[in-house]
Design a protein around this motif. Structure first.
Motif, PDB file in Angstrom:
ATOM      1  N   TYR A  64      35.538  61.913 111.724  1.00  0.00           N
ATOM      2  CA  TYR A  64      34.609  61.937 112.852  1.00  0.00           C
ATOM      3  C   TYR A  64      34.181  63.367 113.179  1.00  0.00           C
ATOM      4  O   TYR A  64      33.014  63.623 113.466  1.00  0.00           O
ATOM      5  CB  TYR A  64      35.249  61.275 114.078  1.00  0.00           C
ATOM      6  CG  TYR A  64      34.313  61.214 115.253  1.00  0.00           C
ATOM      7  CD1 TYR A  64      33.291  60.272 115.280  1.00  0.00           C
ATOM      8  CD2 TYR A  64      34.432  62.107 116.313  1.00  0.00           C
ATOM      9  CE1 TYR A  64      32.410  60.215 116.342  1.00  0.00           C
ATOM     10  CE2 TYR A  64      33.547  62.055 117.382  1.00  0.00           C
ATOM     11  CZ  TYR A  64      32.546  61.113 117.393  1.00  0.00           C
ATOM     12  OH  TYR A  64      31.674  61.071 118.433  1.00  0.00           O
ATOM     13  N   PHE A  65      35.117  64.310 113.104  1.00  0.00           N
ATOM     14  CA  PHE A  65      34.817  65.692 113.442  1.00  0.00           C
ATOM     15  C   PHE A  65      33.877  66.329 112.418  1.00  0.00           C
ATOM     16  O   PHE A  65      32.967  67.070 112.779  1.00  0.00           O
ATOM     17  CB  PHE A  65      36.117  66.498 113.554  1.00  0.00           C
ATOM     18  CG  PHE A  65      35.915  67.913 114.004  1.00  0.00           C
ATOM     19  CD1 PHE A  65      35.594  68.193 115.319  1.00  0.00           C
ATOM     20  CD2 PHE A  65      36.042  68.962 113.114  1.00  0.00           C
ATOM     21  CE1 PHE A  65      35.400  69.489 115.748  1.00  0.00           C
ATOM     22  CE2 PHE A  65      35.853  70.262 113.526  1.00  0.00           C
ATOM     23  CZ  PHE A  65      35.535  70.531 114.852  1.00  0.00           C
ATOM     24  N   TYR A  66      34.075  66.022 111.136  1.00  0.00           N
ATOM     25  CA  TYR A  66      33.274  66.622 110.056  1.00  0.00           C
ATOM     26  C   TYR A  66      32.206  65.674 109.526  1.00  0.00           C
ATOM     27  O   TYR A  66      31.756  65.812 108.391  1.00  0.00           O
ATOM     28  CB  TYR A  66      34.187  67.052 108.908  1.00  0.00           C
ATOM     29  CG  TYR A  66      35.137  68.155 109.270  1.00  0.00           C
ATOM     30  CD1 TYR A  66      34.669  69.432 109.535  1.00  0.00           C
ATOM     31  CD2 TYR A  66      36.500  67.921 109.347  1.00  0.00           C
ATOM     32  CE1 TYR A  66      35.528  70.460 109.869  1.00  0.00           C
ATOM     33  CE2 TYR A  66      37.378  68.939 109.685  1.00  0.00           C
ATOM     34  CZ  TYR A  66      36.883  70.203 109.942  1.00  0.00           C
ATOM     35  OH  TYR A  66      37.740  71.210 110.273  1.00  0.00           O
ATOM     36  N   ARG A  67      31.760  64.735 110.324  1.00  0.00           N
ATOM     37  CA  ARG A  67      30.843  63.708 109.830  1.00  0.00           C
ATOM     38  C   ARG A  67      29.533  64.276 109.303  1.00  0.00           C
ATOM     39  O   ARG A  67      28.996  63.763 108.321  1.00  0.00           O
ATOM     40  CB  ARG A  67      30.588  62.656 110.895  1.00  0.00           C
ATOM     41  CG  ARG A  67      29.888  63.150 112.145  1.00  0.00           C
ATOM     42  CD  ARG A  67      29.863  62.062 113.222  1.00  0.00           C
ATOM     43  NE  ARG A  67      29.230  62.502 114.435  1.00  0.00           N
ATOM     44  CZ  ARG A  67      29.863  63.064 115.449  1.00  0.00           C
ATOM     45  NH1 ARG A  67      31.161  63.239 115.390  1.00  0.00           N
ATOM     46  NH2 ARG A  67      29.205  63.443 116.523  1.00  0.00           N
ATOM     47  N   TYR A  68      29.022  65.329 109.900  1.00  0.00           N
ATOM     48  CA  TYR A  68      27.757  65.888 109.422  1.00  0.00           C
ATOM     49  C   TYR A  68      27.950  66.661 108.122  1.00  0.00           C
ATOM     50  O   TYR A  68      27.078  66.640 107.252  1.00  0.00           O
ATOM     51  CB  TYR A  68      27.120  66.761 110.495  1.00  0.00           C
ATOM     52  CG  TYR A  68      26.793  65.970 111.744  1.00  0.00           C
ATOM     53  CD1 TYR A  68      25.810  65.003 111.725  1.00  0.00           C
ATOM     54  CD2 TYR A  68      27.488  66.173 112.928  1.00  0.00           C
ATOM     55  CE1 TYR A  68      25.514  64.243 112.847  1.00  0.00           C
ATOM     56  CE2 TYR A  68      27.205  65.426 114.062  1.00  0.00           C
ATOM     57  CZ  TYR A  68      26.220  64.463 114.012  1.00  0.00           C
ATOM     58  OH  TYR A  68      25.936  63.722 115.120  1.00  0.00           O
ATOM     59  N   LEU A  69      29.083  67.336 107.980  1.00  0.00           N
ATOM     60  CA  LEU A  69      29.354  68.018 106.718  1.00  0.00           C
ATOM     61  C   LEU A  69      29.605  67.028 105.590  1.00  0.00           C
ATOM     62  O   LEU A  69      29.279  67.310 104.432  1.00  0.00           O
ATOM     63  CB  LEU A  69      30.564  68.944 106.867  1.00  0.00           C
ATOM     64  CG  LEU A  69      30.354  70.176 107.751  1.00  0.00           C
ATOM     65  CD1 LEU A  69      31.645  70.964 107.858  1.00  0.00           C
ATOM     66  CD2 LEU A  69      29.244  71.051 107.191  1.00  0.00           C
ATOM     67  N   LEU A  76      25.411  58.937 115.546  1.00  0.00           N
ATOM     68  CA  LEU A  76      24.970  60.258 115.098  1.00  0.00           C
ATOM     69  C   LEU A  76      23.864  60.760 116.010  1.00  0.00           C
ATOM     70  O   LEU A  76      23.214  59.978 116.705  1.00  0.00           O
ATOM     71  CB  LEU A  76      24.442  60.179 113.658  1.00  0.00           C
ATOM     72  CG  LEU A  76      25.415  59.721 112.579  1.00  0.00           C
ATOM     73  CD1 LEU A  76      24.685  59.563 111.250  1.00  0.00           C
ATOM     74  CD2 LEU A  76      26.567  60.687 112.439  1.00  0.00           C
ATOM     75  N   THR A  77      23.651  62.076 115.971  1.00  0.00           N
ATOM     76  CA  THR A  77      22.522  62.658 116.702  1.00  0.00           C
ATOM     77  C   THR A  77      21.482  63.141 115.702  1.00  0.00           C
ATOM     78  O   THR A  77      21.800  63.426 114.539  1.00  0.00           O
ATOM     79  CB  THR A  77      22.974  63.809 117.613  1.00  0.00           C
ATOM     80  OG1 THR A  77      23.657  64.776 116.835  1.00  0.00           O
ATOM     81  CG2 THR A  77      23.894  63.306 118.711  1.00  0.00           C
TER      82      THR A  77
END
Length: 90
Positions: A9-14, A40-41
């Motif tokens: 969850y913390f690194y979802r964009y990476l 997501l944003t």
């Protein structure tokens, strides 16, 4: 297990970037659904997807530029592309 889920969850964009390199368009549709659901944003998702698509496209461009004809001779059958087809286009 909880620590793994928190990390995802913390690194979802990476984590989107390597998946976008491999399969960008399908991931874009799925991310659109997750945007709609509020998971997501928009801006970080857009940046991650564009970075992944750009890296993947640049990689395939590099393969074609540096190893084009050799790559087609060796792996063209997997992509249904033959050297005669490439000569017609170029």
């Amino acid at each position: 297990m909880h620590a793994l889920l928190v990390s995802i969850y913390f690194y979802r964009y990476l984590l989107l970037v390597p998946f976008a390199i491999v399969e960008g368009p399908i991931l874009s549709i799925y991310c659109g659904f997750l945007l709609h659901e509020g998971t997501l944003t928009l801006l970080p998702t857009y940046i991650a997807l564009m970075a992944g698509d750009l890296i993947g496209d640049a990689g395939w461009y590099g393969v074609g530029y540096y190893f084009g004809h050799r790559f087609i001779r060796r792996f063209g059958d997997f992509f249904n592309v033959h050297e005669g087809d490439v000569k017609k286009v170029t």
